[in-house]
Design a protein around this motif. Sequence first.
Motif, mmCIF file in Angstrom:
data_model
loop_
_atom_site.group_PDB
_atom_site.id
_atom_site.type_symbol
_atom_site.label_atom_id
_atom_site.label_comp_id
_atom_site.label_asym_id
_atom_site.label_seq_id
_atom_site.Cartn_x
_atom_site.Cartn_y
_atom_site.Cartn_z
ATOM 1 N N ALA A 87 69.344 132.033 -41.359
ATOM 2 C CA ALA A 87 68.222 132.234 -40.448
ATOM 3 C C ALA A 87 66.906 131.758 -41.045
ATOM 4 C CB ALA A 87 68.112 133.714 -40.069
ATOM 5 N N GLN A 88 66.873 131.588 -42.372
ATOM 6 C CA GLN A 88 65.643 131.103 -42.974
ATOM 7 C C GLN A 88 65.400 129.634 -42.648
ATOM 8 O OE1 GLN A 88 63.390 132.860 -44.709
ATOM 9 N NE2 GLN A 88 64.520 134.738 -44.392
ATOM 10 N N ALA A 89 66.434 128.931 -42.200
ATOM 11 C CA ALA A 89 66.276 127.503 -41.950
ATOM 12 C C ALA A 89 65.432 127.270 -40.704
ATOM 13 C CB ALA A 89 67.645 126.847 -41.823
ATOM 14 N N GLU A 90 65.997 127.525 -39.541
ATOM 15 C CA GLU A 90 65.304 127.328 -38.274
ATOM 16 C C GLU A 90 66.243 127.758 -37.164
ATOM 17 O OE1 GLU A 90 64.617 123.206 -38.535
ATOM 18 O OE2 GLU A 90 66.711 122.665 -38.260
ATOM 19 N N GLY A 98 56.657 130.165 -38.984
ATOM 20 C CA GLY A 98 56.787 128.720 -39.093
ATOM 21 C C GLY A 98 56.254 128.070 -37.827
ATOM 22 N N PHE A 99 56.563 126.814 -37.647
ATOM 23 C CA PHE A 99 56.045 126.048 -36.511
ATOM 24 C C PHE A 99 57.056 126.073 -35.361
ATOM 25 C CE2 PHE A 99 53.627 124.642 -40.088
ATOM 26 C CZ PHE A 99 52.365 124.361 -39.581
ATOM 27 N N ASN A 100 56.609 126.601 -34.226
ATOM 28 C CA ASN A 100 57.482 126.789 -33.057
ATOM 29 C C ASN A 100 57.083 125.848 -31.927
ATOM 30 O OD1 ASN A 100 58.465 128.914 -34.586
ATOM 31 N ND2 ASN A 100 57.344 130.484 -33.452
ATOM 32 N N LEU A 101 58.059 125.552 -31.065
ATOM 33 C CA LEU A 101 57.788 124.685 -29.918
ATOM 34 C C LEU A 101 58.839 124.904 -28.844
ATOM 35 C CD1 LEU A 101 56.415 122.272 -28.452
ATOM 36 C CD2 LEU A 101 57.840 120.746 -29.844
ATOM 37 N N VAL A 102 58.355 125.089 -27.614
ATOM 38 C CA VAL A 102 59.210 125.004 -26.434
ATOM 39 C C VAL A 102 58.779 123.744 -25.700
ATOM 40 C CG1 VAL A 102 59.892 126.055 -24.253
ATOM 41 C CG2 VAL A 102 59.503 127.488 -26.260
ATOM 42 N N ALA A 103 59.697 122.806 -25.505
ATOM 43 C CA ALA A 103 59.374 121.513 -24.904
ATOM 44 C C ALA A 103 60.358 121.213 -23.779
ATOM 45 C CB ALA A 103 59.421 120.403 -25.951
ATOM 46 N N GLY A 129 60.616 127.913 -36.376
ATOM 47 C CA GLY A 129 60.678 127.931 -37.832
ATOM 48 C C GLY A 129 60.640 126.595 -38.520
ATOM 49 N N ALA A 130 60.121 125.551 -37.877
ATOM 50 C CA ALA A 130 59.995 124.254 -38.552
ATOM 51 C C ALA A 130 58.952 124.345 -39.663
ATOM 52 C CB ALA A 130 59.614 123.168 -37.547
ATOM 53 N N ALA A 131 59.022 123.420 -40.605
ATOM 54 C CA ALA A 131 58.149 123.462 -41.777
ATOM 55 C C ALA A 131 56.758 122.910 -41.513
ATOM 56 C CB ALA A 131 58.786 122.699 -42.936
ATOM 57 N N LEU A 178 58.805 133.620 -42.944
ATOM 58 C CA LEU A 178 58.715 132.318 -43.609
ATOM 59 C C LEU A 178 57.374 132.089 -44.292
ATOM 60 C CD1 LEU A 178 60.386 130.089 -40.854
ATOM 61 C CD2 LEU A 178 61.454 131.417 -42.678
ATOM 62 N N ARG A 179 56.628 133.151 -44.530
ATOM 63 C CA ARG A 179 55.286 132.985 -45.088
ATOM 64 C C ARG A 179 55.297 132.195 -46.387
ATOM 65 N NH1 ARG A 179 50.223 134.840 -44.937
ATOM 66 N NH2 ARG A 179 50.666 136.087 -43.095
#
Length: 478
Positions: free
Chosen positions: A21-24, A220-225, A240-242, A287-288
């Motif tokens: 789950a730490q990945a994304e 982390g960096f989230n997106l709904v597209a 959870g993107a970097a 993910l801090r």
Amino acid sequence: MLTIAAAAAVTLATALQPRDAQAEALLLIEADTGKVLQADNATYPWYPASLTKLMTAYVTLQAVKDKRIALDTLLTVSPTAAAQQPSKMGFAPGTQLTVDNALKMMMVKSANDMAVVLAEGVGGSIDGFSALMNDTAQRLGMTQSHFVNPNGLPADGQVVSARDMGILARAIMRDLPDYEYFVHIPAIKFGRRVTQNFNRLIGRYPGADGMKTGFICASGFNLVASATRDGRRLIAVVLGAASSRERTIKAAELLDRGFGSGTLSWLRPALGTVEGLAPIAAAPPNLRDEVCGPKRKRPAAENEDEVAGGEDNGFRLFAAGFQPTAGPKPAELLAMPAAPAEPVIVYTGPARTGAALIAVAEEEARRQDAQIAQARAARQAKRKHAAKHKPGDSDKAADKAKVTATIDTRAAKPAAPRHNGAAATKDKDAKPAAPKAAAPKAAAAKPAPKPKTASAHPGAPKTAAKPATTGDDAGKRP
């Protein structure tokens, strides 16, 4: 054929088994049917960050649709709204603006203060609006979601999942088709300030038509597209993107695979619908350290443009039956300028159209020009003041002389007793000072016992002329 079926079964088992789950977390679904095309960690709890504002928009626009409020309803910026952390518009308490403008500012600039303005206007308070958000989530089947604020700023109990965000995205498209334009505005213009949408797929990725980005260190960096091609609409969720660049690339890769999946669709294992994905009981990953820790070369930010591309897993791509579409790669798309688009004018105050809208925009531009000119004048005055009072060569020399004089004066004060004491120590055998003119005066001025003491101790010159304590103190000096 048996081998292919076995490979498909293995792929299905792998797809249903959660990765670290730490990945994304990744999810790709069809908008119309809810059919899952890819799911990785899609039911892990996750911090939503500003993806929360999709629910804020849904609840607000549902109230508009039900005629409980109107898009031109005036809302007031409260002290609570004004005190929100950035990103925000920064309006002073008491400022009024319409629901329409607050929505546009929230969805494009991701303004946290505007989310609170809408929450207080619709729900009466943050707590009241959060209750509406949670009721809506349960009604839509977002069983892993819980909200405590309308903007997604860090808070205990603010949690979603990729599955639930996919469900919410479908609900916006299905239930609010007349208001969906709020999720794909390319840019807004407030006076002279133009703010581009943080969703960098808009205007770059072919067919992109929404929705929202989000970022806090813990999530982390989230997106709904979403994107539409040939009448087929897909929804991609990345959690959870970097970096902002990586989340955009990953979303584009997901959409590419979905649009290019037709030729090998028979190889793709059936994953069911998004509502059927089984929730996982776990704590949301924090993910801090990975996203905002000391290893980063620069601080993470919602609108950063950091080079961090996602790698493609070729085996998973083949086994899942996806085939990338021809055309520029996602990283190449990001390097391209966005398609020209006129920014949408936003403003404070009551609703305006036509000439009145142009006039209020020009008035705000003049106000901003005046602020910029005032700030520039203040900076210039500060620089002139600093230059005027900057020490010149003569001033430096004078200051140096003062310092030297001060040091010499301080050194001279203890010199006299130190010199006498040293002389007394060095010249014990020679007694030249005694026969000088001062000696008879001292003898005449002193009583008889003093000369006797002096004659009794011929080896201690000048002792009779000074108090004993002074001699003792001098002898004690190192």
